[in-house]
Enzyme design. Structure first.
Site, PDB file in Angstrom:
ATOM      1  N   ASP A 298       0.832  -1.197   0.000  1.00 14.50           N
ATOM      2  CA  ASP A 298       0.000   0.000   0.000  1.00 14.50           C
ATOM      3  C   ASP A 298       0.871   1.253   0.000  1.00 14.50           C
ATOM      4  O   ASP A 298       1.998   1.223   0.523  1.00 14.50           O
ATOM      5  CB  ASP A 298      -0.900   0.032   1.237  1.00 14.50           C
ATOM      6  CG  ASP A 298      -1.987  -1.023   1.204  1.00 14.50           C
ATOM      7  OD1 ASP A 298      -2.296  -1.520   0.102  1.00 14.50           O
ATOM      8  OD2 ASP A 298      -2.528  -1.353   2.278  1.00 14.50           O
TER       9      ASP A 298
ATOM     10  N   TYR B 132       5.781  -8.561   8.816  1.00  9.88           N
ATOM     11  CA  TYR B 132       5.506  -7.124   8.894  1.00  9.88           C
ATOM     12  C   TYR B 132       5.672  -6.623  10.324  1.00  9.88           C
ATOM     13  O   TYR B 132       5.439  -7.354  11.293  1.00  9.88           O
ATOM     14  CB  TYR B 132       4.053  -6.822   8.481  1.00  9.88           C
ATOM     15  CG  TYR B 132       3.706  -7.169   7.066  1.00  9.88           C
ATOM     16  CD1 TYR B 132       3.847  -6.243   6.040  1.00  9.88           C
ATOM     17  CD2 TYR B 132       3.199  -8.429   6.750  1.00  9.88           C
ATOM     18  CE1 TYR B 132       3.506  -6.565   4.732  1.00  9.88           C
ATOM     19  CE2 TYR B 132       2.860  -8.761   5.442  1.00  9.88           C
ATOM     20  CZ  TYR B 132       3.012  -7.823   4.441  1.00  9.88           C
ATOM     21  OH  TYR B 132       2.683  -8.148   3.155  1.00  9.88           O
TER      22      TYR B 132
ATOM     23  N   ASP C 123      -7.270   1.833   7.517  1.00 17.40           N
ATOM     24  CA  ASP C 123      -5.954   2.385   7.842  1.00 17.40           C
ATOM     25  C   ASP C 123      -6.092   3.885   8.052  1.00 17.40           C
ATOM     26  O   ASP C 123      -7.179   4.447   7.938  1.00 17.40           O
ATOM     27  CB  ASP C 123      -4.909   2.042   6.771  1.00 17.40           C
ATOM     28  CG  ASP C 123      -5.213   2.628   5.401  1.00 17.40           C
ATOM     29  OD1 ASP C 123      -5.880   3.681   5.327  1.00 17.40           O
ATOM     30  OD2 ASP C 123      -4.796   2.041   4.393  1.00 17.40           O
TER      31      ASP C 123
ATOM     32  N   ARG D 266      -4.264  -4.791   7.600  1.00 14.66           N
ATOM     33  CA  ARG D 266      -5.365  -3.862   7.892  1.00 14.66           C
ATOM     34  C   ARG D 266      -6.583  -4.597   8.431  1.00 14.66           C
ATOM     35  O   ARG D 266      -7.291  -4.104   9.315  1.00 14.66           O
ATOM     36  CB  ARG D 266      -5.771  -3.107   6.621  1.00 14.66           C
ATOM     37  CG  ARG D 266      -4.800  -2.050   6.171  1.00 14.66           C
ATOM     38  CD  ARG D 266      -5.344  -1.290   4.982  1.00 14.66           C
ATOM     39  NE  ARG D 266      -5.388  -2.102   3.765  1.00 14.66           N
ATOM     40  CZ  ARG D 266      -6.056  -1.761   2.664  1.00 14.66           C
ATOM     41  NH1 ARG D 266      -6.775  -0.661   2.638  1.00 14.66           N
ATOM     42  NH2 ARG D 266      -6.009  -2.527   1.593  1.00 14.66           N
TER      43      ARG D 266
END
Length: 312
Positions: free
Chosen positions: A47, A75, A89, A186
Site C-alpha cells: 500500500d 511485517y 488504515d 489492515r
C-alpha cells in the site's frame, strides 16, 4: 535519457526499501527510469502508506517473480484501537470513535491472539482485489457498495511488542506479524477492534521480510538500481544468486546444461518442487521440475538471450 536494450542490463532482483507515499507501480516506474529499461516488475504490492521490502525483477529475473510473490511475509505494524476508518488504515475517513478506557492490556493481547492461525479473512473493500474485472477500490470510489468474499490465510505468529495510550480513549499496539501471502494486516486491525467493540485501524505498516529476503539487505530504489548497474551492492541480487536464494540448487554438467538449453530433459532431481540448475561457470541455466524419471525445463535462461519456457 534514451532506453537501452534490456539485454544490456544484467538481470537480477532489486530489494527495494520502499518509502511511504509511493505505490508499487511508482517504484517500478522509477526503477525503469533509473535503469533506462522497460522490463521491470514487482513481486506483490505494498500500500502507498506502507514502507519496507518490495522485491523487483529486472530483465529475465521477472520470470522469478511469480515464485517469489507467493512466499510468507513478515511485517511490523501499529494498530490503533478506538477508531474505525473506511479504509481500515489511517488514510481513510474515521467512521466510528469509541473509548478504550475500560480495556486492559490483557484484553488487547487476547483479542489479537484470536487473529492467529488459519483465518477466513475478508479484505478491506478499499483494496486491489478485482471484482468482475475491476479493482474493488475503483468500485468503492465510484459509489458502489462492495462486499468481498472471505479468503483463507494463515497468521503464523503475532507478537505484541508494545502497548501505549497516546490519549485516554485510544490505544496503540505495536505488533510483528508473520503470515502467508495475501494476508491483510489492515483486516487484522479492523477485526481485533471489532472483537473488542471499539473499532480498529492500521496507522503504520512496514514489510521486513518476504520469503528468504530481508529489508536489511534492501536500499532505496535509486541506490538499488545503481548497485545493479555497478554489478553489486546492497539492494541487488544477480540472477543466479537470486534463484538459488529461492530454490534448492542443482549443479549440472556442461553436457546437461547444453541439453537443457535445447529444452531436453535430464535425469530427475529426486525431490519435489522447482530447482535452480546452475552450470559449472555459476550461470543459471533453468528452473527444473521433475516429471516422472526426468527433470524438465520449467523456465529456461539462455545466455544473453530471451527467457524461454519449455513445453510441458
Amino acid at each position: 535519457m534514451s532506453r537501452r536494450p534490456d539485454a544490456d542490463v544484467p538481470p537480477g532482483l532489486l530489494l527495494v526499501d520502499k518509502a511511504g507515499g509511493m505505490t508499487s507501480h511508482d517504484v517500478v516506474a522509477r526503477a525503469r527510469r533509473v535503469l533506462s529499461v522497460r522490463k521491470v516488475g514487482h513481486a506483490g504490492t505494498l500500500d502507498p502508506m506502507a514502507t519496507g521490502l518490495l522485491v523487483l525483477g529486472v530483465g529475465a529475473a521477472t520470470r522469478l517473480l511469480g515464485y517469489v510473490g507467493g512466499h510468507d511475509k513478515t511485517y511490523e505494524a501499529t494498530i490503533r484501537l478506538g477508531q474505525s476508518t473506511v479504509t481500515d488504515d489511517r488514510e481513510g475517513e474515521v467512521l466510528t470513535t469509541s473509548s478504550t478506557a475500560h480495556l486492559g492490556d490483557d484484553a488487547v493481547v487476547a483479542a489479537l491472539a484470536t487473529q492467529t492461525g488459519p483465518l477466513q479473512q475478508v479484505p478491506s473493500s478499499v483494496s486491489a482485489v478485482k471484482v468482475e474485472g475491476r479493482r474493488s477500490y475503483d468500485r468503492v470510489r465510484a459509489g458502489e457498495a462492495v462486499e468481498l468474499a472471505a479468503r483463507s490465510v494463515t497468521v503464523h505468529r503475532l507478537d505484541v511488542r508494545d502497548i501505549r495510550r497516546p490519549q485516554p480513549e485510544l490505544i496503540d499496539v505495536d505488533v510483528t506479524v508473520a503470515c502467508t501471502a495475501g494476508t491483510y494486516i489492515r483486516a487484522i486491525a479492523r477485526d481485533a477492534g471489532a472483537a473488542l467493540g471499539v473499532g480498529g485501524h492500521l496507522t503504520a505498516l512496514r514489510r521486513i521480510a518476504s520469503g528468504p529476503f530481508s529489508v536489511e539487505r534492501a536500499a532505496p530504489v535509486e541506490e538499488a538500481g545503481a548497485a545493479l548497474a555497478a554489478g553489486g551492492g546492497d539492494g541487488f541480487l544477480p540472477l543466479t544468486q537470486a534463484a538459488t536464494s529461492v530454490f534448492p540448487t542443482r549443479q549440472v554438467t556442461v553436457e546437461e546444461a547444453r541439453a537443457l538449453s535445447y529444452g531436453q530433459r535430464i535425469p530427475a532431481t529426486g525431490t519435489p518442487g522447482p530447482h535452480a540448475a546452475v552450470d559449472p561457470d555459476g550461470r543459471l541455466v533453468a528452473l527444473l521440475e521433475d516429471s516422472g524419471t526426468a527433470a524438465r525445463v520449467a523456465v529456461g535462461f539462455p545466455p544473453g538471450g530471451a527467457v524461454a519456457a519449455s513445453p510441458t
